[in-house]
Design a protein around this motif. Structure first.
Motif, PDB file in Angstrom:
ATOM      1  N   ILE A 241     -13.216   7.480  -6.909  1.00  0.00           N
ATOM      2  CA  ILE A 241     -13.258   8.341  -5.838  1.00  0.00           C
ATOM      3  C   ILE A 241     -11.901   7.556  -5.013  1.00  0.00           C
ATOM      4  N   PRO A 242     -11.304   8.775  -4.177  1.00  0.00           N
ATOM      5  CA  PRO A 242     -10.067   8.214  -3.436  1.00  0.00           C
ATOM      6  C   PRO A 242     -10.509   7.450  -2.313  1.00  0.00           C
ATOM      7  N   LEU A 243     -10.651   6.191  -2.208  1.00  0.00           N
ATOM      8  CA  LEU A 243     -10.905   5.480  -1.047  1.00  0.00           C
ATOM      9  C   LEU A 243      -9.586   4.859  -0.589  1.00  0.00           C
ATOM     10  N   HIS A 244      -8.825   4.773  -1.271  1.00  0.00           N
ATOM     11  CA  HIS A 244      -7.586   3.730  -1.025  1.00  0.00           C
ATOM     12  C   HIS A 244      -6.479   4.718  -0.501  1.00  0.00           C
ATOM     13  N   VAL A 245      -5.965   4.501   0.580  1.00  0.00           N
ATOM     14  CA  VAL A 245      -4.657   5.227   1.277  1.00  0.00           C
ATOM     15  C   VAL A 245      -3.514   4.565   1.330  1.00  0.00           C
TER      16      VAL A 245
ATOM     17  N   LEU B  90       3.857   1.895   1.142  1.00  0.00           N
ATOM     18  CA  LEU B  90       3.389   1.086   2.037  1.00  0.00           C
ATOM     19  C   LEU B  90       1.696   1.127   1.829  1.00  0.00           C
ATOM     20  N   ASP B  91       0.936   0.079   1.805  1.00  0.00           N
ATOM     21  CA  ASP B  91      -0.312   0.146   1.768  1.00  0.00           C
ATOM     22  C   ASP B  91      -0.697  -1.466   2.046  1.00  0.00           C
ATOM     23  N   PHE B  92      -2.358  -1.553   2.208  1.00  0.00           N
ATOM     24  CA  PHE B  92      -3.035  -2.623   2.229  1.00  0.00           C
ATOM     25  C   PHE B  92      -3.733  -2.778   0.853  1.00  0.00           C
ATOM     26  N   LEU B  93      -3.610  -4.012   0.338  1.00  0.00           N
ATOM     27  CA  LEU B  93      -4.408  -3.836  -1.085  1.00  0.00           C
ATOM     28  C   LEU B  93      -5.508  -5.087  -0.662  1.00  0.00           C
ATOM     29  N   PRO B  94      -6.885  -4.488  -0.685  1.00  0.00           N
ATOM     30  CA  PRO B  94      -8.139  -5.377  -0.562  1.00  0.00           C
ATOM     31  C   PRO B  94      -7.976  -6.988  -1.320  1.00  0.00           C
TER      32      PRO B  94
ATOM     33  N   THR C 235     -16.793  -4.345  -0.563  1.00  0.00           N
ATOM     34  CA  THR C 235     -15.337  -3.593  -0.340  1.00  0.00           C
ATOM     35  C   THR C 235     -15.572  -2.058  -0.361  1.00  0.00           C
ATOM     36  N   VAL C 236     -16.093  -1.610  -1.452  1.00  0.00           N
ATOM     37  CA  VAL C 236     -16.318  -0.072  -1.519  1.00  0.00           C
ATOM     38  C   VAL C 236     -16.988   0.322  -0.400  1.00  0.00           C
ATOM     39  N   ILE C 237     -18.449  -0.185  -0.130  1.00  0.00           N
ATOM     40  CA  ILE C 237     -19.032   0.096   0.965  1.00  0.00           C
ATOM     41  C   ILE C 237     -18.464   0.246   2.395  1.00  0.00           C
ATOM     42  N   ARG C 238     -17.841  -0.953   2.512  1.00  0.00           N
ATOM     43  CA  ARG C 238     -17.064  -1.151   3.997  1.00  0.00           C
ATOM     44  C   ARG C 238     -16.028  -0.184   3.873  1.00  0.00           C
ATOM     45  N   LEU C 239     -15.159   0.136   2.990  1.00  0.00           N
ATOM     46  CA  LEU C 239     -14.220   1.010   3.150  1.00  0.00           C
ATOM     47  C   LEU C 239     -14.848   2.446   3.200  1.00  0.00           C
ATOM     48  N   ALA C 240     -15.863   3.036   2.597  1.00  0.00           N
ATOM     49  CA  ALA C 240     -16.619   4.148   2.507  1.00  0.00           C
ATOM     50  C   ALA C 240     -17.125   4.375   3.993  1.00  0.00           C
TER      51      ALA C 240
ATOM     52  N   LEU D 124     -15.649   3.068   6.673  1.00  0.00           N
ATOM     53  CA  LEU D 124     -14.591   3.061   7.644  1.00  0.00           C
ATOM     54  C   LEU D 124     -14.575   1.780   8.347  1.00  0.00           C
ATOM     55  N   GLN D 125     -14.932   0.657   7.639  1.00  0.00           N
ATOM     56  CA  GLN D 125     -14.945  -0.896   8.212  1.00  0.00           C
ATOM     57  C   GLN D 125     -13.921  -1.503   7.532  1.00  0.00           C
ATOM     58  N   SER D 126     -13.369  -2.241   8.097  1.00  0.00           N
ATOM     59  CA  SER D 126     -12.235  -3.178   7.743  1.00  0.00           C
ATOM     60  C   SER D 126     -12.640  -4.151   6.485  1.00  0.00           C
ATOM     61  N   VAL D 127     -11.636  -4.574   5.719  1.00  0.00           N
ATOM     62  CA  VAL D 127     -11.798  -5.470   4.775  1.00  0.00           C
ATOM     63  C   VAL D 127     -10.767  -6.313   4.626  1.00  0.00           C
ATOM     64  N   PRO D 128     -10.872  -7.626   4.199  1.00  0.00           N
ATOM     65  CA  PRO D 128      -9.793  -8.394   4.199  1.00  0.00           C
ATOM     66  C   PRO D 128      -8.715  -7.975   3.025  1.00  0.00           C
ATOM     67  N   ALA D 129      -7.591  -7.770   3.406  1.00  0.00           N
ATOM     68  CA  ALA D 129      -6.615  -7.298   2.519  1.00  0.00           C
ATOM     69  C   ALA D 129      -5.279  -7.883   2.872  1.00  0.00           C
ATOM     70  N   LYS D 130      -4.103  -7.557   1.810  1.00  0.00           N
ATOM     71  CA  LYS D 130      -2.718  -7.869   2.050  1.00  0.00           C
ATOM     72  C   LYS D 130      -1.847  -6.765   2.241  1.00  0.00           C
ATOM     73  N   LEU D 131      -0.759  -6.864   2.961  1.00  0.00           N
ATOM     74  CA  LEU D 131       0.080  -5.726   3.011  1.00  0.00           C
ATOM     75  C   LEU D 131       0.826  -5.674   1.797  1.00  0.00           C
ATOM     76  N   ARG D 132       1.358  -4.720   1.265  1.00  0.00           N
ATOM     77  CA  ARG D 132       2.124  -4.641   0.089  1.00  0.00           C
ATOM     78  C   ARG D 132       3.081  -3.337   0.215  1.00  0.00           C
ATOM     79  N   HIS D 133       4.355  -3.674   0.086  1.00  0.00           N
ATOM     80  CA  HIS D 133       5.482  -2.673   0.082  1.00  0.00           C
ATOM     81  C   HIS D 133       6.120  -2.457  -1.370  1.00  0.00           C
ATOM     82  N   ARG D 134       6.290  -1.384  -1.844  1.00  0.00           N
ATOM     83  CA  ARG D 134       6.789  -0.985  -3.196  1.00  0.00           C
ATOM     84  C   ARG D 134       8.211  -0.286  -3.051  1.00  0.00           C
ATOM     85  N   TYR D 135       9.273  -0.238  -3.576  1.00  0.00           N
ATOM     86  CA  TYR D 135      10.298   0.380  -3.436  1.00  0.00           C
ATOM     87  C   TYR D 135      10.741   0.870  -4.791  1.00  0.00           C
TER      88      TYR D 135
END
Length: 136
Positions: free
Chosen positions: A28-32, A79-83, A91-96, A98-109
């Protein structure tokens, strides 16, 4: 501007939101992710290309390559945050919810000289929704 080359005032950066499944998570599309696509006015003058900026794309796979129109842009910045723990059920429950989870910023070009076809960790499950949100 995303590049150092000279640009005309007609060139724009299109902004998209991409909703897709978490790596190793349920289909299911939980990642943005935010996609910034550099538009070249000279290459995208036809009506069909202009309509693409207002079309919502839904695919039965989470592979970005299925969104072939993205390959018509000169450059993509993703640009996204990778849990940190994308496969952890909490993690799935928290994201579903709308709660925050530990993540790292990712940039792909990607540019037209690189391949924007696949990411090594995509598993192809689930759906992807690509939503245009405007331009800057």
């Amino acid at each position: 501007s995303l590049t150092n080359h000279e640009r005309s005032f007609e060139d724009k950066v299109q902004v998209f939101l991409r909703f897709s499944p978490l790596i190793g998570g349920p289909p299911i599309p939980l990642h943005v992710e935010v996609i910034l696509a550099e538009d070249d006015a000279d290459k995208r003058k036809d009506i069909k290309s202009k309509e693409e900026g207002s079309t919502i794309y839904i695919r039965k796979t989470n592979n970005l390559a299925s969104m072939t129109f993205l390959n018509t842009y000169q450059q993509l910045h993703r640009l996204d945050f990778l849990p940190i723990n994308p496969t952890d059920p909490s993690t799935v429950i928290r994201l579903a919810s709308l709660q925050s989870v530990p993540a790292k910023l990712r940039h792909r070009y990607y540019s037209q000289t690189t391949t924007a076809s696949t990411d090594s960790k995509q598993d192809g499950r689930g759906i992807t929704v690509l939503l245009p949100v405007g331009s800057i």
